[in-house]
Design a protein around this motif. Structure first.
Motif, PDB file in Angstrom:
ATOM      1  N   UNK A 118       0.838  -1.215   0.000  1.00 53.22           N
ATOM      2  CA  UNK A 118       0.000   0.000   0.000  1.00 53.22           C
ATOM      3  C   UNK A 118       0.869   1.260   0.000  1.00 53.22           C
ATOM      4  N   UNK A 119       1.918   1.282   0.822  1.00 55.82           N
ATOM      5  CA  UNK A 119       2.792   2.455   0.882  1.00 55.82           C
ATOM      6  C   UNK A 119       3.477   2.688  -0.464  1.00 55.82           C
ATOM      7  N   UNK A 120       3.909   1.618  -1.111  1.00 60.04           N
ATOM      8  CA  UNK A 120       4.527   1.761  -2.415  1.00 60.04           C
ATOM      9  C   UNK A 120       3.540   2.353  -3.408  1.00 60.04           C
ATOM     10  N   UNK A 121       2.339   1.814  -3.439  1.00 56.64           N
ATOM     11  CA  UNK A 121       1.325   2.313  -4.372  1.00 56.64           C
ATOM     12  C   UNK A 121       0.915   3.742  -4.068  1.00 56.64           C
ATOM     13  N   UNK A 122       0.702   4.042  -2.810  1.00 62.74           N
ATOM     14  CA  UNK A 122       0.171   5.353  -2.421  1.00 62.74           C
ATOM     15  C   UNK A 122       1.215   6.472  -2.380  1.00 62.74           C
ATOM     16  N   UNK A 123       2.517   6.118  -2.137  1.00 60.84           N
ATOM     17  CA  UNK A 123       3.489   7.177  -1.881  1.00 60.84           C
ATOM     18  C   UNK A 123       4.842   7.025  -2.574  1.00 60.84           C
ATOM     19  N   UNK A 124       5.417   5.843  -2.584  1.00 62.79           N
ATOM     20  CA  UNK A 124       6.839   5.769  -2.912  1.00 62.79           C
ATOM     21  C   UNK A 124       7.199   5.305  -4.316  1.00 62.79           C
ATOM     22  N   UNK A 125       6.306   4.631  -5.017  1.00 61.70           N
ATOM     23  CA  UNK A 125       6.632   4.164  -6.373  1.00 61.70           C
ATOM     24  C   UNK A 125       6.458   5.316  -7.358  1.00 61.70           C
ATOM     25  N   UNK A 126       7.553   5.839  -7.832  1.00 60.98           N
ATOM     26  CA  UNK A 126       7.537   6.967  -8.749  1.00 60.98           C
ATOM     27  C   UNK A 126       6.804   6.632 -10.049  1.00 60.98           C
ATOM     28  N   UNK A 127       6.973   5.427 -10.547  1.00 62.63           N
ATOM     29  CA  UNK A 127       6.363   5.053 -11.820  1.00 62.63           C
ATOM     30  C   UNK A 127       4.843   5.060 -11.736  1.00 62.63           C
ATOM     31  N   UNK A 128       4.283   4.302 -10.805  1.00 63.88           N
ATOM     32  CA  UNK A 128       2.814   4.244 -10.729  1.00 63.88           C
ATOM     33  C   UNK A 128       2.226   5.581 -10.264  1.00 63.88           C
ATOM     34  N   UNK A 129       2.929   6.298  -9.397  1.00 64.18           N
ATOM     35  CA  UNK A 129       2.437   7.616  -8.965  1.00 64.18           C
ATOM     36  C   UNK A 129       2.375   8.566 -10.164  1.00 64.18           C
ATOM     37  N   UNK A 130       3.386   8.529 -11.027  1.00 62.15           N
ATOM     38  CA  UNK A 130       3.420   9.390 -12.209  1.00 62.15           C
ATOM     39  C   UNK A 130       2.265   9.059 -13.151  1.00 62.15           C
ATOM     40  N   UNK A 131       2.029   7.780 -13.370  1.00 60.32           N
ATOM     41  CA  UNK A 131       0.930   7.363 -14.247  1.00 60.32           C
ATOM     42  C   UNK A 131      -0.408   7.770 -13.648  1.00 60.32           C
ATOM     43  N   UNK A 132      -0.622   7.470 -12.391  1.00 58.37           N
ATOM     44  CA  UNK A 132      -1.909   7.782 -11.764  1.00 58.37           C
ATOM     45  C   UNK A 132      -2.142   9.281 -11.630  1.00 58.37           C
ATOM     46  N   UNK A 133      -1.078  10.043 -11.461  1.00 59.80           N
ATOM     47  CA  UNK A 133      -1.231  11.499 -11.382  1.00 59.80           C
ATOM     48  C   UNK A 133      -1.512  12.119 -12.748  1.00 59.80           C
ATOM     49  N   UNK A 134      -1.313  11.352 -13.812  1.00 57.56           N
ATOM     50  CA  UNK A 134      -1.551  11.887 -15.153  1.00 57.56           C
ATOM     51  C   UNK A 134      -0.580  12.989 -15.520  1.00 57.56           C
ATOM     52  N   UNK A 135       0.684  12.807 -15.202  1.00 58.56           N
ATOM     53  CA  UNK A 135       1.701  13.814 -15.456  1.00 58.56           C
ATOM     54  C   UNK A 135       1.831  14.092 -16.952  1.00 58.56           C
ATOM     55  N   UNK A 136       1.703  15.350 -17.357  1.00 59.26           N
ATOM     56  CA  UNK A 136       1.835  15.683 -18.779  1.00 59.26           C
ATOM     57  C   UNK A 136       3.252  15.404 -19.291  1.00 59.26           C
TER      58      UNK A 136
END
Length: 145
Positions: A118-136
């Motif tokens: 959960x911590x990786x998904x919610x906070x620390x994994x840069x790859x999935x955080x970037x995808x989920x944030x919809x980074x332009x």
């Protein structure tokens, strides 16, 4: 070449032949891939591997402090969609299959596993955080001068 900050991440891509490319990181490591490289990953497979790899590193480091895993696998599945002439992935699912040895250390790692995922998904994994944030993504052509 411009000086890079420690927080800058980059790879350079070189075309080896039509549909076959080589990525090189700043440490000189290379990875061959492409849409016509039958013996290598496709770009989409690399994206899925990056999703799994990023979280796997996080989870392995955290749980490994308690006990090394006897089995550690992560799988990413996604549905390829083509809508209105555009391609993308939907329904991306990352599944961990991690087993620890019996005993106190293995029990501690097992207890920590869901929280580490959960911590990786919610906070620390840069790859999935970037995808989920919809980074332009800015796409441009290099200045030929």
């Amino acid at each position: 070449m411009a000086e890079q900050n420690d927080d800058n991440r980059s790879v350079t891509l070189e075309r080896l032949e039509e549909g076959v490319y080589q990525a090189t990181n700043k440490r000189g490591n290379t990875l061959r891939f492409g849409s016509k490289a039958d013996d290598a990953f496709s770009p989409v497979e690399l994206l899925l591997a990056a999703i799994a790899g990023c979280s796997a590193v996080d989870v392995d480091v955290v749980t490994g402090r308690r006990s090394p895993a006897e089995n550690f696998e992560a799988r990413v599945d996604a549905r390829y969609v083509r809508e209105n002439g555009e391609n993308h992935l939907e329904d991306i699912v990352l599944t961990f299959d991690v087993r620890f040895p019996e005993g106190e250390a293995g029990d501690a790692a097992r207890m920590l596993l869901p929280r580490a995922i959960k911590a990786s998904h919610d906070r620390t994994c840069t790859v999935s955080r970037t995808i989920e944030n919809g980074t332009p993504i800015t796409v441009r052509t290099a200045d030929p001068a």
